[in-house]
Design an enzyme around this catalytic site. Structure first.
Site, PDB file in Angstrom:
ATOM      1  N   GLY A  76       0.216  -1.304  -0.139  1.00  0.00           N
ATOM      2  CA  GLY A  76      -0.195   0.039  -0.227  1.00  0.00           C
ATOM      3  C   GLY A  76       0.679   1.230  -0.184  1.00  0.00           C
ATOM      4  O   GLY A  76       0.670   2.077   0.097  1.00  0.00           O
ATOM      5  N   ASP A  84       1.898  -1.883 -10.292  1.00  0.00           N
ATOM      6  CA  ASP A  84       2.805  -2.147  -9.711  1.00  0.00           C
ATOM      7  C   ASP A  84       3.039  -3.822  -9.984  1.00  0.00           C
ATOM      8  O   ASP A  84       3.743  -4.363  -9.174  1.00  0.00           O
ATOM      9  CB  ASP A  84       3.524  -1.859  -8.955  1.00  0.00           C
ATOM     10  CG  ASP A  84       4.866  -1.441  -8.009  1.00  0.00           C
ATOM     11  OD1 ASP A  84       5.564  -2.135  -9.521  1.00  0.00           O
ATOM     12  OD2 ASP A  84       5.601  -1.479  -7.289  1.00  0.00           O
ATOM     13  N   LYS A 103       5.106  -0.973 -14.780  1.00  0.00           N
ATOM     14  CA  LYS A 103       5.985  -1.727 -14.356  1.00  0.00           C
ATOM     15  C   LYS A 103       5.983  -2.604 -15.111  1.00  0.00           C
ATOM     16  O   LYS A 103       5.866  -3.250 -15.919  1.00  0.00           O
ATOM     17  CB  LYS A 103       6.669  -2.110 -13.017  1.00  0.00           C
ATOM     18  CG  LYS A 103       7.305  -3.227 -12.690  1.00  0.00           C
ATOM     19  CD  LYS A 103       7.805  -3.426 -11.172  1.00  0.00           C
ATOM     20  CE  LYS A 103       7.121  -4.432 -10.913  1.00  0.00           C
ATOM     21  NZ  LYS A 103       7.041  -4.531  -9.555  1.00  0.00           N
TER      22      LYS A 103
HETATM   23  C1  LIG Z   1       6.023  -4.611  -5.725  1.00  0.00           C
HETATM   24  S1  LIG Z   1       4.303  -5.241  -5.299  1.00  0.00           S
HETATM   25  C2  LIG Z   1       3.170  -3.731  -5.383  1.00  0.00           C
HETATM   26  C3  LIG Z   1       4.292  -2.512  -4.112  1.00  0.00           C
HETATM   27  C4  LIG Z   1       2.793  -1.651  -3.858  1.00  0.00           C
HETATM   28  N1  LIG Z   1       3.187  -0.879  -5.369  1.00  0.00           N
HETATM   29  C5  LIG Z   1       2.838  -0.512  -2.913  1.00  0.00           C
HETATM   30  O1  LIG Z   1       4.053   0.902  -3.483  1.00  0.00           O
HETATM   31  O2  LIG Z   1       3.090  -1.545  -1.524  1.00  0.00           O
HETATM   32  C6  LIG Z   1       3.173  -6.339  -6.409  1.00  0.00           C
HETATM   33  C7  LIG Z   1       2.003  -6.616  -6.645  1.00  0.00           C
HETATM   34  O3  LIG Z   1       1.298  -7.307  -7.321  1.00  0.00           O
HETATM   35  C8  LIG Z   1       0.320  -7.449  -7.408  1.00  0.00           C
HETATM   36  N2  LIG Z   1       0.251  -9.029  -8.358  1.00  0.00           N
HETATM   37  C9  LIG Z   1       0.784  -9.547  -9.044  1.00  0.00           C
HETATM   38  N3  LIG Z   1       0.244 -10.330  -9.866  1.00  0.00           N
HETATM   39  C10 LIG Z   1      -1.108  -9.531  -9.423  1.00  0.00           C
HETATM   40  C11 LIG Z   1      -2.738 -10.207 -10.056  1.00  0.00           C
HETATM   41  N4  LIG Z   1      -2.636 -10.213 -11.387  1.00  0.00           N
HETATM   42  N5  LIG Z   1      -3.853  -9.582 -10.318  1.00  0.00           N
HETATM   43  C12 LIG Z   1      -3.703  -8.972  -9.003  1.00  0.00           C
HETATM   44  N6  LIG Z   1      -2.445  -8.578  -8.451  1.00  0.00           N
HETATM   45  C13 LIG Z   1      -1.306  -8.812  -8.416  1.00  0.00           C
HETATM   46  C14 LIG Z   1       1.503  -8.860  -6.367  1.00  0.00           C
HETATM   47  O4  LIG Z   1       0.244  -9.371  -5.067  1.00  0.00           O
HETATM   48  C15 LIG Z   1       2.021  -7.616  -5.169  1.00  0.00           C
HETATM   49  O5  LIG Z   1       1.494  -7.346  -3.359  1.00  0.00           O
END
Ligand SMILES: C[S@@+](CC[C@H](N)C(=O)[O-])C[C@H]1O[C@@H](n2cnc3c(N)ncnc32)[C@H](O)[C@@H]1O
Length: 216
Positions: free
Chosen positions: A60, A121, A161
């Protein structure tokens, strides 16, 4: 349990990472906050009162950065596979963005509200199989772009990203069809060893221009 050398070196890197320490003192949930802060400084993506969709939002920190910038008049719709502790002003959905039902849930929440900024992201869990991981992130990038085409306000902006590799160039080409300006950048807060790169699309083209490409 005895800690392996690899996890010890990960821990050393983590603790000595200035962005991790900075996030702790600034009250951000993750160091990822600084990637969005940097993107915003460079591309002026966030403004008071905006409607923002944050894909892959957990834990978050991007929501926290967005909240500070858009204020209480703005609204955030966030989505992630994982749970996220509630954040004021954030309407959160837990689910997989690749799942049509989850997309519809998000669309229902938006109702008729159009979006100023779509950010993603999201990345697949890295399997180590390069072609699989690459295909996985490009698929998520394409879904985010598709969502932006359908839900953005005129002149809306986009940040995703990605990883450089197969289909990356074709994705950039697709983004160029949709946005007036497309730029790539690697934030200072992105780890050197990470293959991630961010793609910024500014000023979505109008419906007539997109129609010419059969996109609406
Ligand atoms: C690098 S983290 C994001 C960090 C966030 N931007 C922050 O600032 O806290 C990437 C996130 O993408 C989510 N994610 C990956 N594939 C996804 C999908 N198909 N649908 C929803 N979320 C996804 C992961 O669960 C993870 O929590």
């Amino acid at each position: 349990m005895k800690r392996s050398k690899t996890s010890k070196s990960w821990m050393n890197e983590h603790v000595s990472d200035i962005f991790v320490r900075q996030a702790q003192s600034d009250g951000y949930r993750s160091r990822a906050a600084y990637k969005l802060i940097e993107a915003n400084e460079k591309f002026k993506l966030l403004e008071k009162g905006m409607v923002v969709v944050d894909l892959g939002a957990a834990p978050g920190s991007w929501c926290q950065v967005i909240n500070n910038a858009i204020g209480s008049q703005g609204k955030i719709f966030a989505l992630d596979l994982l749970e996220m502790h509630p954040i004021k002003n954030v309407d959160f959905i837990q689910g997989d963005f690749r799942d049509e039902l989850v997309l519809h849930e998000l669309e229902n929440k938006l109702n008729d509200l159009k979006v100023d900024l779509v950010i993603s992201d999201m990345a697949p869990n890295i399997s180590g199989i390069k072609t699989k991981d690459q295909a996985g992130i490009i698929h998520l990038n394409e879904l985010a772009l598709d969502f932006a085409i359908n839900w953005m306000k005129p002149n809306g902006n986009f940040l995703v990203k990605s990883f450089i590799g197969e289909q990356y160039e074709s994705f950039i080409e697709a983004a160029r069809v949709v946005f007036t300006r497309v730029t790539t950048f690697k934030p200072k807060s992105s780890r050197d060893r990470s293959a991630e790169i961010f793609i910024v699309g500014q000023k979505i083209k109008n419906i007539e221009q997109l129609n010419d490409f059969g996109l609406e």
